[in-house]
Design an enzyme around this catalytic site. Sequence first.
Site, PDB file in Angstrom:
ATOM      1  N   ALA A  75      15.452  21.763  77.749  1.00  0.00           N
ATOM      2  CA  ALA A  75      14.998  22.590  78.865  1.00  0.00           C
ATOM      3  C   ALA A  75      14.116  21.795  79.831  1.00  0.00           C
ATOM      4  O   ALA A  75      14.157  22.025  81.047  1.00  0.00           O
ATOM      5  CB  ALA A  75      14.241  23.808  78.352  1.00  0.00           C
ATOM      6  N   THR A  76      13.316  20.878  79.321  1.00  0.00           N
ATOM      7  CA  THR A  76      12.448  20.103  80.223  1.00  0.00           C
ATOM      8  C   THR A  76      13.280  19.334  81.230  1.00  0.00           C
ATOM      9  O   THR A  76      12.986  19.335  82.433  1.00  0.00           O
ATOM     10  CB  THR A  76      11.553  19.153  79.418  1.00  0.00           C
ATOM     11  OG1 THR A  76      10.639  19.927  78.633  1.00  0.00           O
ATOM     12  CG2 THR A  76      10.771  18.229  80.335  1.00  0.00           C
ATOM     13  N   ASN A 154       6.244  31.331  77.200  1.00  0.00           N
ATOM     14  CA  ASN A 154       6.269  30.648  75.900  1.00  0.00           C
ATOM     15  C   ASN A 154       5.017  30.891  75.069  1.00  0.00           C
ATOM     16  O   ASN A 154       5.044  30.730  73.850  1.00  0.00           O
ATOM     17  CB  ASN A 154       6.462  29.141  76.103  1.00  0.00           C
ATOM     18  CG  ASN A 154       5.332  28.522  76.898  1.00  0.00           C
ATOM     19  OD1 ASN A 154       5.031  28.967  78.001  1.00  0.00           O
ATOM     20  ND2 ASN A 154       4.709  27.497  76.351  1.00  0.00           N
ATOM     21  N   GLN A 182      12.875  30.524  76.359  1.00  0.00           N
ATOM     22  CA  GLN A 182      12.401  31.471  75.346  1.00  0.00           C
ATOM     23  C   GLN A 182      13.153  32.796  75.352  1.00  0.00           C
ATOM     24  O   GLN A 182      12.924  33.620  74.467  1.00  0.00           O
ATOM     25  CB  GLN A 182      10.899  31.736  75.547  1.00  0.00           C
ATOM     26  CG  GLN A 182      10.015  30.513  75.354  1.00  0.00           C
ATOM     27  CD  GLN A 182       9.984  30.025  73.905  1.00  0.00           C
ATOM     28  OE1 GLN A 182      10.516  30.670  72.997  1.00  0.00           O
ATOM     29  NE2 GLN A 182       9.364  28.879  73.685  1.00  0.00           N
ATOM     30  N   SER A 202      17.711  25.746  76.238  1.00  0.00           N
ATOM     31  CA  SER A 202      17.544  24.696  75.238  1.00  0.00           C
ATOM     32  C   SER A 202      18.143  25.169  73.921  1.00  0.00           C
ATOM     33  O   SER A 202      18.013  26.343  73.555  1.00  0.00           O
ATOM     34  CB  SER A 202      16.051  24.391  75.058  1.00  0.00           C
ATOM     35  OG  SER A 202      15.865  23.382  74.107  1.00  0.00           O
ATOM     36  N   ALA A 203      18.740  24.233  73.169  1.00  0.00           N
ATOM     37  CA  ALA A 203      19.428  24.623  71.935  1.00  0.00           C
ATOM     38  C   ALA A 203      18.473  24.934  70.797  1.00  0.00           C
ATOM     39  O   ALA A 203      18.670  25.887  70.043  1.00  0.00           O
ATOM     40  CB  ALA A 203      20.388  23.504  71.509  1.00  0.00           C
ATOM     41  N   HIS A 204      17.414  24.152  70.671  1.00  0.00           N
ATOM     42  CA  HIS A 204      16.610  24.261  69.444  1.00  0.00           C
ATOM     43  C   HIS A 204      15.745  25.518  69.390  1.00  0.00           C
ATOM     44  O   HIS A 204      15.166  25.823  68.356  1.00  0.00           O
ATOM     45  CB  HIS A 204      15.752  23.009  69.240  1.00  0.00           C
ATOM     46  CG  HIS A 204      14.580  22.872  70.151  1.00  0.00           C
ATOM     47  ND1 HIS A 204      13.306  23.133  69.729  1.00  0.00           N
ATOM     48  CD2 HIS A 204      14.493  22.518  71.443  1.00  0.00           C
ATOM     49  CE1 HIS A 204      12.472  22.919  70.729  1.00  0.00           C
ATOM     50  NE2 HIS A 204      13.167  22.544  71.782  1.00  0.00           N
ATOM     51  N   CYS A 329      -8.205  22.530  72.746  1.00  0.00           N
ATOM     52  CA  CYS A 329      -9.353  22.076  71.977  1.00  0.00           C
ATOM     53  C   CYS A 329     -10.561  22.942  72.239  1.00  0.00           C
ATOM     54  O   CYS A 329     -10.874  23.855  71.504  1.00  0.00           O
ATOM     55  CB  CYS A 329      -9.641  20.613  72.323  1.00  0.00           C
ATOM     56  SG  CYS A 329     -10.874  19.882  71.265  1.00  0.00           S
TER      57      CYS A 329
END
Lengths: 388, 135
Positions: A75-76, A154, A182, A202-204, A329
């Site tokens: 996707a990126t 996301n 997503q 995106s596939a994953h 953080c």
Amino acid sequence: MSAARDTIYLDHAATAPLAPGVLDAMQRVLVEAPANPDSSHAPGRAAAQQIDYAAHALADLVNARARDLVWTSGATESINLALKGVAEFAGGEPHIVSVVSEHSATLESLAWQEKRGTRVTRLDIDAHGRMDLDALDAVLADGAALVSVMHVNNETGVIQDIAAIGAICAAHGVALHVDAAQSLGRLPIDVTAMNIALLSVSAHKIGGPKGIGALVVRRRTGLAAQLHGGGQQRGLRSGTLATHQIAGFGAAAAHVTASRDAEQARLGALRDRLWARIARLDGVMRNGAPAQVAPAFLNVSVIGVHGEALRTGLVEGAPGLAVSSGATCSAASGQSSHVLRAMGRTPREAAASIRFSLGLSTDAIQVEQAGARFVAEVERLRSLASAA
Amino acid sequence: MSAPAASPWLLRFLAPRHALCDHAISQWHGVGEADTPGEDARCGMYLALAQNDGEKRIVAAAFTAFGPPVVVACADWFCQRLNECTIEDARSLDLRAAEHDLALAPEQRYAALLISDALSAALDNALARPCSNLG
């Protein structure tokens, strides 16, 4: 997730375990169709046929034409190709409209382009994470080369009304790019009915392999290639196609096509059960209006605990919870989630946030264990901080 | 920040032994607090002292902590080291020993300084009280 059997995996929005049939499809193609799919000989045609099967499976999932797909590394890359490709094709000082809560793939690409003359408008979101459609309508009165919107956020799982956004874009004659990383496999997508010109997937995220994605480029969408070489994929993205990766993507797409509605209903029920368990705690806030959040997502902010401590305690304690946080953080250094801060959360609330994302491997026992573990960890950290 | 599974500071963070909430003592002779700029982290140190042969010694120490995991870990380490220390011993606890024992990365060393500041405040508080208050 055999590498971490003691961990409860609730991070499917980061990546999903392989869906049924995906590994077999990839192995079969690696063995039976190893040739270059751009070669004109018989082995090449056999490989190309595997790509054609996969393209139809994915295209059917979003009501696109198989030949409108451009395979990418994920996707990126798809988002970068869409945003940079449209801007370059438009020429001059193009105007791109997007949203403050987008994924960094969009935000960083736009920032990069802004330094090179692209005019970028970033629309705000409300306390529920939704963009203002009237504001979009107003800003498009000035004209734009592209509107780019993430379908499902996301971090929060908040759903943008793509059909309404597409109608506004169509009324102004502006192309719409949707980051569907997503939402693919979780929500219905119809690029035709929703007036989507470009769709990044995106596939994953749906149980396919990592390293493969696609950009749907519908007819008459002007796009300049960003990767040059052998001229594959109509010149829009050169490079030899990864046949086995694409076959895996296709198998995952076929799986979610058959199972999506029932699976999302199941996950929604589990998500609600998890929230009911967590909501017994004081000082826990749900991010995103429940009716506007995709079923697999639950994002919560917790008062009275430090974000890094909460995340570390959940991830490293026993049983470990594989969850994510928008917080990098430190709340004090302003590194907490840009999405939650845009929704009005304080930096500390945004830092002390956890995203649970459920998927195919999630069951009721895991949800109960995860809820109990979350409550116990919050109570432990609050006790450590309390002088009472 | 992610951490190796066996990192010393992580183990202490997950299972501290000197948290105030786990202590039976309710009367403390010295209490001190410190926080970081922006209050991203804060710590309270609680000291119980006894006087033997004219010398005050710390017989128990406990902490409260809000902050990243290393803050909890450092507070717990200091409390363990303080047992049977004199005031002078406590003031001279070596921050480098904490950094070494807990395997703190450079960007985590502020946590030892934070606890040290809270300890100094607790020691000052203890000294300011009359000796008759000591158990």
